[in-house]
Enzyme design. Structure first.
Site, mmCIF file in Angstrom:
data_model
loop_
_atom_site.group_PDB
_atom_site.id
_atom_site.type_symbol
_atom_site.label_atom_id
_atom_site.label_comp_id
_atom_site.label_asym_id
_atom_site.label_seq_id
_atom_site.Cartn_x
_atom_site.Cartn_y
_atom_site.Cartn_z
ATOM 1 N N ARG A 1 56.476 43.675 34.779
ATOM 2 C CA ARG A 1 56.685 42.431 35.001
ATOM 3 C C ARG A 1 58.620 41.821 35.460
ATOM 4 N NH1 ARG A 1 53.237 39.788 31.293
ATOM 5 N NH2 ARG A 1 52.554 41.387 29.630
ATOM 6 N N PHE B 1 44.326 42.167 42.841
ATOM 7 C CA PHE B 1 44.886 42.196 41.369
ATOM 8 C C PHE B 1 46.514 42.233 42.577
ATOM 9 C CE2 PHE B 1 47.201 44.410 38.327
ATOM 10 C CZ PHE B 1 46.044 43.151 36.820
ATOM 11 N N GLU C 1 52.021 27.946 34.421
ATOM 12 C CA GLU C 1 51.260 29.123 34.626
ATOM 13 C C GLU C 1 51.435 30.515 36.112
ATOM 14 O OE1 GLU C 1 48.799 30.841 33.303
ATOM 15 O OE2 GLU C 1 46.989 29.807 32.576
ATOM 16 N N ASP C 2 51.862 31.231 35.403
ATOM 17 C CA ASP C 2 51.700 31.935 36.650
ATOM 18 C C ASP C 2 50.752 32.517 38.112
ATOM 19 O OD1 ASP C 2 50.355 33.103 34.669
ATOM 20 O OD2 ASP C 2 51.541 35.141 35.066
HETATM 21 P P1 IMP Z 1 42.281 33.576 34.880
HETATM 22 O O1 IMP Z 1 41.560 32.518 33.380
HETATM 23 O O2 IMP Z 1 40.876 34.293 35.093
HETATM 24 O O3 IMP Z 1 42.438 31.991 35.057
HETATM 25 O O4 IMP Z 1 43.191 34.338 34.627
HETATM 26 C C1 IMP Z 1 44.388 33.958 33.868
HETATM 27 C C2 IMP Z 1 45.096 34.989 33.742
HETATM 28 O O5 IMP Z 1 44.969 36.798 34.132
HETATM 29 C C3 IMP Z 1 46.550 35.525 34.306
HETATM 30 O O6 IMP Z 1 47.134 33.670 33.076
HETATM 31 C C4 IMP Z 1 47.312 36.117 33.926
HETATM 32 O O7 IMP Z 1 47.783 36.532 32.826
HETATM 33 C C5 IMP Z 1 46.035 36.949 34.385
HETATM 34 N N1 IMP Z 1 45.322 37.709 36.343
HETATM 35 C C6 IMP Z 1 44.809 37.213 36.631
HETATM 36 N N2 IMP Z 1 45.139 37.867 38.303
HETATM 37 C C7 IMP Z 1 45.743 38.805 37.592
HETATM 38 C C8 IMP Z 1 46.401 39.172 38.642
HETATM 39 O O8 IMP Z 1 46.592 39.454 40.068
HETATM 40 N N3 IMP Z 1 48.127 40.272 37.955
HETATM 41 C C9 IMP Z 1 48.099 40.094 36.816
HETATM 42 N N4 IMP Z 1 47.755 39.340 35.451
HETATM 43 C C10 IMP Z 1 46.325 38.463 36.159
#
Ligand code: IMP
Length: 189
Positions: free
Chosen positions: A178, A165, A112-113
């Site tokens: 990106r 963010f 995961e990023d």
């Molecule tokens: P989660 O399901 O809430 O953990 O969110 C995961 C997904 O939300 C990640 O794989 C990202 O695609 C997106 N995401 C969450 N935080 C950020 C951020 O700060 N910048 C860009 N994308 C984000």
């Protein structure tokens, strides 16, 4: 000509309507990615793990990670979305490109990023449960510890970051940013 993504200063970038300041430099990211690669090499010594790269955001991290790893790996991709174009997670996970892989008996690493609330990761682990894998571990470059809603954190974490963010190094804001080599954090207006 109207720019969608514009470098304002060395340490600032504008993407669409928002300004972001540099938060993690290219050098810091690259150094940490090498450490994570070494950690995985040790953890999976003698094996060929199957990496599941969660698109779109993780493609840059995954590419650097596999290049830095000494072990040979299998690569698989899945695309899920929960964010849309907003900065808040929608809470709804959509599988946009499914997994086409035989994972039975394999050592799996989910790449995961960023892990924010953790919903995507939780959904993935539950979804993969039927694949009869030998083991599953999770590695994330970024972890928003304060936003995380689950008990057990990802196994391997690059950086724990505040609940703001961020863009760059694969991560987008409304599909912009990106390709940035550093990671930038949203500036307060
Ligand atoms: P989660 O399901 O809430 O953990 O969110 C995961 C997904 O939300 C990640 O794989 C990202 O695609 C997106 N995401 C969450 N935080 C950020 C951020 O700060 N910048 C860009 N994308 C984000």
């Amino acid at each position: 000509m109207r720019f969608q993504s514009l470098i304002l200063r060395m340490d600032e970038v504008q993407i669409n309507d928002k300004v972001f300041g540099e938060y993690l430099s290219e050098e810091e990211i690259q150094a940490r990615v090498k450490e994570l690669a070494r950690e995985l090499d040790v953890l999976f010594r003698g094996k060929r793990p199957a990496l599941i790269v969660v698109l779109k955001g993780s493609f840059v991290f995954a590419a650097d990670l596999v290049k830095a790893m000494e072990l040979d790996v299998e690569l698989h991709f899945i695309r899920v979305s929960s964010y849309g174009n907003e900065m808040e997670s929608s809470g709804q996970i959509n599988e946009l490109i499914g997994l086409d892989a035989d994972l039975e008996g394999k050592e799996v690493i989910i790449v995961e990023d960023i892990v924010d609330t953790g919903r995507t990761l939780d959904w993935l682990i539950k979804t993969l449960d039927s694949y009869k894998m030998a083991s599953v571990r999770t590695v994330t470059l970024l972890f928003k510890e304060d936003a995380y809603k689950y008990e057990i954190p990802p196994d391997i974490i690059g950086f724990s970051i505040p609940n703001h963010f961020v863009v760059g190094y694969g991560l987008d804001y409304a599909e912009g940013g990106r390709g940035l080599r550093a990671i930038y954090q949203l500036k307060e207006e």
